[in-house]
Design an enzyme around this catalytic site. Sequence first.
Site, mmCIF file in Angstrom:
data_model
loop_
_atom_site.group_PDB
_atom_site.id
_atom_site.type_symbol
_atom_site.label_atom_id
_atom_site.label_comp_id
_atom_site.label_asym_id
_atom_site.label_seq_id
_atom_site.Cartn_x
_atom_site.Cartn_y
_atom_site.Cartn_z
ATOM 1 N N HIS A 157 0.843 -1.213 0.000
ATOM 2 C CA HIS A 157 0.000 0.000 0.000
ATOM 3 C C HIS A 157 0.869 1.250 0.000
ATOM 4 C CE1 HIS A 157 -3.942 2.044 0.794
ATOM 5 N NE2 HIS A 157 -3.057 3.029 0.899
ATOM 6 N N HIS A 183 1.585 5.359 -2.165
ATOM 7 C CA HIS A 183 1.131 6.412 -3.101
ATOM 8 C C HIS A 183 2.359 7.026 -3.754
ATOM 9 C CE1 HIS A 183 -3.128 6.504 -1.783
ATOM 10 N NE2 HIS A 183 -2.580 5.979 -0.693
ATOM 11 N N GLN A 200 -9.259 9.196 -5.911
ATOM 12 C CA GLN A 200 -8.991 9.892 -4.639
ATOM 13 C C GLN A 200 -10.143 10.815 -4.216
ATOM 14 O OE1 GLN A 200 -5.729 10.571 -2.365
ATOM 15 N NE2 GLN A 200 -7.724 10.850 -1.405
ATOM 16 N N HIS A 237 -9.270 1.733 -0.560
ATOM 17 C CA HIS A 237 -9.220 2.466 0.696
ATOM 18 C C HIS A 237 -10.622 2.321 1.266
ATOM 19 C CE1 HIS A 237 -5.647 4.193 -1.072
ATOM 20 N NE2 HIS A 237 -5.395 4.875 0.023
ATOM 21 N N GLU A 263 -11.497 4.477 6.036
ATOM 22 C CA GLU A 263 -10.345 5.151 6.667
ATOM 23 C C GLU A 263 -10.883 6.349 7.437
ATOM 24 O OE1 GLU A 263 -7.239 6.642 4.121
ATOM 25 O OE2 GLU A 263 -5.901 7.038 5.809
ATOM 26 N N ASP A 305 2.180 3.253 2.947
ATOM 27 C CA ASP A 305 1.182 4.264 2.571
ATOM 28 C C ASP A 305 1.824 5.551 2.061
ATOM 29 O OD1 ASP A 305 -1.319 5.274 2.058
ATOM 30 O OD2 ASP A 305 -1.939 5.488 4.139
HETATM 31 FE FE FE2 Z 1 -3.471 5.121 1.049
#
Ligand code: FE2
Length: 429
Positions: free
Chosen positions: A58, A60, A153, A211, A214, A310
């Site tokens: 995971h 970005h 996103q 995701h 969260e 992450d």
């Molecule tokens: Fe993430």
Amino acid sequence: MSFDLIIRNATLPDGQTGIDIACRDGTIVAVERAIASEAGRVIDASGRLVSPPFVDCHFHMDATLSLGLPRLNISGTLLEGIALWGELKPLLTHAAVAERALRYCDLAVSQGLLAIRSHVDICDDRLLAVDALIEVKRKVAPYLDLQLVAFPQDGYYRSPNAADNLKRALDKGVEVVGGIPHFERTMADGARSVAALCAIAAERGLLVDMHCDETDDPLSRHIETLAYETQRLGLGGRVAGSHLTSMHSMDNYYVSKLLPLIAEAGVAAIANPLINIVIQGRHDSYPKRRGMTRVPEMRRFGIAAAFGQDCVMDPWYSLGNADMLEVAAMGLHVAQMTSREEMKFCFDAVTEAPAKIMHLDGYGIAPGCNADLIILQAADPIEAIRLKATRLAVIRRGKVISETPPRLARLDLPGRSPQLDTADYAPGH
Ligand code: FE2
């Protein structure tokens, strides 16, 4: 018989000691004691831990190393991070995204991290980050496996062109379907987005990594829909829920129903301990919730669980170093997984477990696996986590691609040895 590389006297993550590993043509061909043969290169592991490489399931990569652009996240919250990323997006260039990603991959290799699943934001109609990361994926392929997730996103329904853009990204070769149901406008839209995205994955034969929940809102229950859709569409073993932090705050009775449903559906869980511990509980006074999902309880139900990094130096997190041992250490502490068995699991959670979630081919230490290995300045997985052990050698397809000298302190103390190897403090040394 001769080999390209033999690593002698290795300790394996499962505890076997005195093992030789022989590699030829990029593949492991023998894992046994005392291999009597020649090799182009022989490395003496001296009883240290030799593991398959770290895997981060995971990340970005489109945002990494952008810290401070165009400004810093003052509140430290997820929502300010998303807003800040929205400010940065129009300013991104293909060259800058690719350059930062390549720099991160260099760092990853030096840390023995050779496989990364990165979400890539598809809400920018230019799909600039998608194109940049597809180019990076091709460039790094000889030394690092980069798997890309189409990530809406700003919301699959909430962002105007996300649905079209997601399909365009998949058409370009992005191989995993992402989502962010808790960021849609309503719970109902969130659930609809999970169903729609799982249907796309089923239709195209792709993996799913969302995701999911969260948030600290105990009523954010999109994981329930994700498990339901996974089962309904026969996607078991191909779906991961990332973060799942609302489970930290959920009612225990509801969780006692939810965990078996997740297990039954074959949905994996990816916790991101460094990010969860700094982002969750931000609206709390005291006590402040830790926010990480219920990893020990998931394990008891046989749910596959892994830890991800992450973020590294981006709108959400100012620190990080591509060090999956730091991730494992934080996960261990936050979940209080301190038994010997649980600490060993925390090492698996950044190696074997994410490799399975990503469906990596040829991962592991056995004849027939890729000759991808790391030699650590540690005696075993627990010590590796404790010391954030130095990656003495990183090997890809039988070739050493990164080396770091052992960490040794030179002391000047009366009557004491002048050299201190921190690994010497391990039990049994
Ligand atoms: Fe993430």
